[in-house]
Design an enzyme around this catalytic site. Sequence first.
Site, short mmCIF file in Angstrom:
data_model
loop_
_atom_site.label_atom_id
_atom_site.label_comp_id
_atom_site.label_asym_id
_atom_site.label_seq_id
_atom_site.Cartn_x
_atom_site.Cartn_y
_atom_site.Cartn_z
N TYR A 56 -32.75 -12.40 56.29
CA TYR A 56 -31.30 -12.50 56.37
C TYR A 56 -30.65 -11.45 55.48
O TYR A 56 -30.41 -11.66 54.29
CB TYR A 56 -30.83 -13.89 55.95
CG TYR A 56 -31.29 -15.02 56.84
CD1 TYR A 56 -31.79 -14.79 58.12
CD2 TYR A 56 -31.23 -16.34 56.40
CE1 TYR A 56 -32.21 -15.83 58.92
CE2 TYR A 56 -31.64 -17.39 57.20
CZ TYR A 56 -32.14 -17.14 58.46
OH TYR A 56 -32.54 -18.18 59.25
N HIS A 130 -41.53 -17.98 59.63
CA HIS A 130 -40.25 -17.83 60.34
C HIS A 130 -40.43 -17.83 61.86
O HIS A 130 -39.61 -18.37 62.60
CB HIS A 130 -39.57 -16.55 59.88
CG HIS A 130 -38.09 -16.53 60.09
ND1 HIS A 130 -37.25 -15.73 59.37
CD2 HIS A 130 -37.29 -17.21 60.94
CE1 HIS A 130 -36.00 -15.91 59.76
NE2 HIS A 130 -36.00 -16.80 60.72
N SER A 208 -28.92 -23.92 64.26
CA SER A 208 -27.90 -23.72 65.29
C SER A 208 -27.51 -25.04 65.95
O SER A 208 -27.46 -25.14 67.17
CB SER A 208 -28.39 -22.72 66.35
OG SER A 208 -27.31 -22.28 67.14
N PRO A 209 -27.21 -26.08 65.14
CA PRO A 209 -26.94 -27.40 65.72
C PRO A 209 -25.62 -27.49 66.48
O PRO A 209 -25.38 -28.47 67.18
CB PRO A 209 -26.92 -28.31 64.49
CG PRO A 209 -26.47 -27.42 63.38
CD PRO A 209 -27.13 -26.10 63.67
N PHE A 214 -20.22 -22.87 69.17
CA PHE A 214 -19.59 -23.21 70.44
C PHE A 214 -19.11 -24.66 70.47
O PHE A 214 -18.02 -24.95 70.98
CB PHE A 214 -20.55 -22.95 71.59
CG PHE A 214 -19.93 -23.11 72.95
CD1 PHE A 214 -19.30 -22.04 73.56
CD2 PHE A 214 -19.96 -24.33 73.62
CE1 PHE A 214 -18.71 -22.19 74.82
CE2 PHE A 214 -19.38 -24.49 74.87
CZ PHE A 214 -18.75 -23.41 75.47
N GLY A 217 -15.62 -26.13 69.53
CA GLY A 217 -14.47 -25.98 70.40
C GLY A 217 -13.46 -24.95 69.91
O GLY A 217 -12.37 -24.82 70.48
#
Length: 328
Positions: A56, A130, A208-209, A214, A217
């Site tokens: 990262y 990873h 990425s839960p 997205f 909303g």
Amino acid sequence: MKQRILGKDLKVSSVGLGCMGFSHASGDPMDNDTAIKTLRQAYEMGYDFFDTAEAYTGLFSDGSISYNEELVGKALKDIRSHVVIATKMGVSHNADRSLRLDSSPETIRKSLEGSLKKLGTDYIDLYYQHRIDPKVEPETVAETMAQLIKEGKIRYWGISETTEEYLRRANAVCPVTAIENRYSMMARWHESIFPVCEELNVGYVAFSPMANGFLTGKYTPDTKFEGSQDYRANMPQYTEEGYKKAGELLKMLTVLAEEKHATMGQLSLAWMLCKKPYIVPIPGSRKPERLRENFEAGNIVLTQDEIAAIDAKLDTMQFDVFGGHSSK
């Protein structure tokens, strides 16, 4: 906030913090002072599980590098014994953003020493592979991790984006505490590994839960993301077609969130938290108000009947989403 247990006895907050976006993939890196201040605020809110990685990194406008591990280490230095730090090895990025994989024992040890230095600590709580390196057998990786645990350099180990076969083979050599796989309402293809996690007593850390934001909303195809270092701009869920496909899901989330007096993002996190006691989502954000919102998702209760009803509706939907192309 109640804690959860990963594996045998690694206690963490029910919602962890994915720290990647402070440096990597969510636009230009935050300036160091602001990032460190925000990470510390997260701890004061109640977060005690911080997820970072060797890979990262991001570039500042002057060409210097933002190392995510350094930010995490500086923010948590004086409270080190009160937090769980997870980091990862085995991945580096090519110029075209493709991944270069190396999980050889030599690279694991070299990467660990680099991470310890950047984090300013002498041990890692949870050290992940990873990504699976097809050139290295899982037994070899597990043997190396077992040695590092024996040496006191890491406390526990895990695997990110694992398969069932790989997990079983690795776990047979050195018990795996957690896997870190993608999981959200739009990315359910790893649900088949849940019974294996239960059988082997392995935690599931969900990255990425909220499907790269997205499910909050708050983003549409018209959203202007933050330049070439923000990977979301090219994700399929943010195309006109992808957004249209997910319209029914957004409507469902809107209704459910109103019923639970929650935000859409909170509802999407509560769905997985209430589904399995060993799932720990690690949403990421740079904004303190969003960090607090995400953390408080752990207080929302959904019944098993409500979860089953949501899943039944999700089963009828198809999505274009980064990492795959189906809700199943």
